[in-house]
Scaffold this active site. Structure first.
Site, mmCIF file in Angstrom:
data_model
loop_
_atom_site.group_PDB
_atom_site.id
_atom_site.type_symbol
_atom_site.label_atom_id
_atom_site.label_comp_id
_atom_site.label_asym_id
_atom_site.label_seq_id
_atom_site.Cartn_x
_atom_site.Cartn_y
_atom_site.Cartn_z
ATOM 1 C CE LYS A 1 -20.888 22.089 -10.711
ATOM 2 N NZ LYS A 1 -20.508 20.764 -10.187
HETATM 3 O O1 LIG Z 1 -23.207 21.221 -8.681
HETATM 4 C C1 LIG Z 1 -22.537 20.938 -7.692
HETATM 5 O O2 LIG Z 1 -22.684 19.863 -7.147
HETATM 6 C C2 LIG Z 1 -21.673 21.977 -7.101
HETATM 7 C C3 LIG Z 1 -22.093 23.281 -7.264
HETATM 8 C C4 LIG Z 1 -21.483 24.301 -6.522
HETATM 9 O O3 LIG Z 1 -21.884 25.457 -6.581
HETATM 10 N N1 LIG Z 1 -20.456 23.982 -5.700
HETATM 11 C C5 LIG Z 1 -19.995 22.693 -5.559
HETATM 12 O O4 LIG Z 1 -19.089 22.480 -4.742
HETATM 13 N N2 LIG Z 1 -20.550 21.684 -6.308
HETATM 14 C C6 LIG Z 1 -20.028 20.303 -6.232
HETATM 15 O O5 LIG Z 1 -20.297 19.792 -4.923
HETATM 16 C C7 LIG Z 1 -19.183 19.019 -4.446
HETATM 17 C C8 LIG Z 1 -18.653 19.654 -3.181
HETATM 18 O O6 LIG Z 1 -17.690 18.840 -2.591
HETATM 19 P P1 LIG Z 1 -17.152 19.077 -1.101
HETATM 20 O O7 LIG Z 1 -16.722 20.501 -1.007
HETATM 21 O O8 LIG Z 1 -16.006 18.101 -0.987
HETATM 22 O O9 LIG Z 1 -18.283 18.745 -0.153
HETATM 23 C C9 LIG Z 1 -18.194 18.941 -5.594
HETATM 24 O O10 LIG Z 1 -18.485 17.757 -6.328
HETATM 25 C C10 LIG Z 1 -18.511 20.154 -6.447
HETATM 26 O O11 LIG Z 1 -18.223 19.934 -7.815
#
Ligand SMILES: O=C(O)c1cc(=O)[nH]c(=O)n1[C@@H]1O[C@H](COP(=O)(O)O)[C@@H](O)[C@H]1O
EC number: 4.1.1.23
Length: 285
Positions: free
Chosen positions: A106
């Site tokens: 990001k």
């Molecule tokens: O850019 C991302 O990947 C991201 C954007 C967003 O809006 N929300 C989000 O959760 N993420 C990323 O997606 C992953 C979600 O992880 P889980 O919730 O464990 O499935 C993490 O690595 C967050 O940093």
């Protein structure tokens, strides 16, 4: 450390590889690699290369089921484990060379600094795509776009509750996230390298972003641990071809098991998740 370092460059076009992976693996699932040593199985804890070994086991157990992997850089940097991140990406390229790797960092800064972030992501870590924050505008994105084969994935409507604080502001008759979707798809995507992030926790906005962005790939985190609805996500975000989505799940897959068979437990959840996605990919005839 004994890693599978690869010295030559990694020639992959992110968008081509993604399209091939959607098709060949029959999968829109992206497995997120967010390694938290406190949640590792007991037999791995305390090993010097535990982060690499944990992630490698997950990668090798799920690579045939995914359209991409997404390591989150903070989980590596916080543990002073950037070398293990580098080795992990090299391993994915060596052992699973058709699977694109998205580095989730990001990034966002003025152009001269963005050039350094781009070198870090694409030359040091050899990622195939990078998540980027669009907040600083077009010139802050150009250094990433200069790498013609790489994917540039811009935050649009993030999955967290506070995403609404700014992304939902009215900016002259539209919401800020809608402006981002329009700007990226109509102006910044000249090279066909861009994708947008839209959280699975907001299916209404996934549909809106799909409407505004044509067939642009959408990275959709928020299923699994964050509780996003898979059916609503797929229905809102699929293209007419039944693809166009990289649906990320991290913790629900990584920590599906806590024993020595954790990678097999992860594989079972990945299989179930891929299936749960696939049943909604195509409208009923
Ligand atoms: O850019 C991302 O990947 C991201 C954007 C967003 O809006 N929300 C989000 O959760 N993420 C990323 O997606 C992953 C979600 O992880 P889980 O919730 O464990 O499935 C993490 O690595 C967050 O940093």
């Amino acid at each position: 450390m004994q890693f599978f370092a690869k010295s030559d460059d990694h020639p992959m076009n992110f968008m081509h590889a993604l399209n091939a992976a959607w098709h060949d693996r029959n999968s829109l699932l992206c497995v997120g690699l967010d390694p938290d040593p406190a949640r590792f199985p007991a037999h791995l804890r305390g090993q010097p290369d535990a982060i690499f070994n944990f992630c490698k086991a997950i990668v090798d157990a799920t690579a045939d089921l995914v359209c991409s992997f997404k390591p989150q850089i903070a989980y590596f940097a916080a543990q002073r484990a950037e070398d293990q991140l580098q080795a992990l990406i090299a391993h994915i390229h060596d052992a699973h060379p058709t699977t694109p790797v998205i580095l989730d960092a990001k990034r966002g800064d003025i152009g001269s600094t963005a050039e350094q972030y781009a070198i870090e992501a694409f030359e040091r870590f050899k990622a195939d795509a990078l998540t980027v924050n669009p907040y600083m505008g077009r010139d802050s994105i150009e250094p990433y776009l200069a790498y013609a084969d790489k994917g540039v994935i811009l935050l649009c409507r993030t999955s967290n509750p506070g995403g609404s604080d700014l992304q939902f502001l009215d900016v002259g008759g539209e919401k800020l996230y809608e402006r981002v979707a329009r700007l990226v798809s109509q102006e910044w995507n000249q090279g066909g390298q861009c994708a947008l992030v839209v959280g699975a926790t907001f299916p209404g906005e996934i549909a809106r972003v799909r409407e505004l962005s044509g067939d642009m790939p959408l990275l959709v985190p928020g299923i699994g641990a964050q509780g996003g609805d898979i059916e609503a996500t797929v229905r809102a975000g699929r293209t007419a071809h039944g693809d166009g989505l990289l649906i990320n799940s991290s913790r629900a897959i990584l920590y599906a098991g806590s024993g020595e068979d954790f990678a097999q437990a992860a594989r079972r959840v990945a299989l179930d998740t891929r299936h749960a996605i696939n049943v909604h990919r195509h409208p009923a005839p």
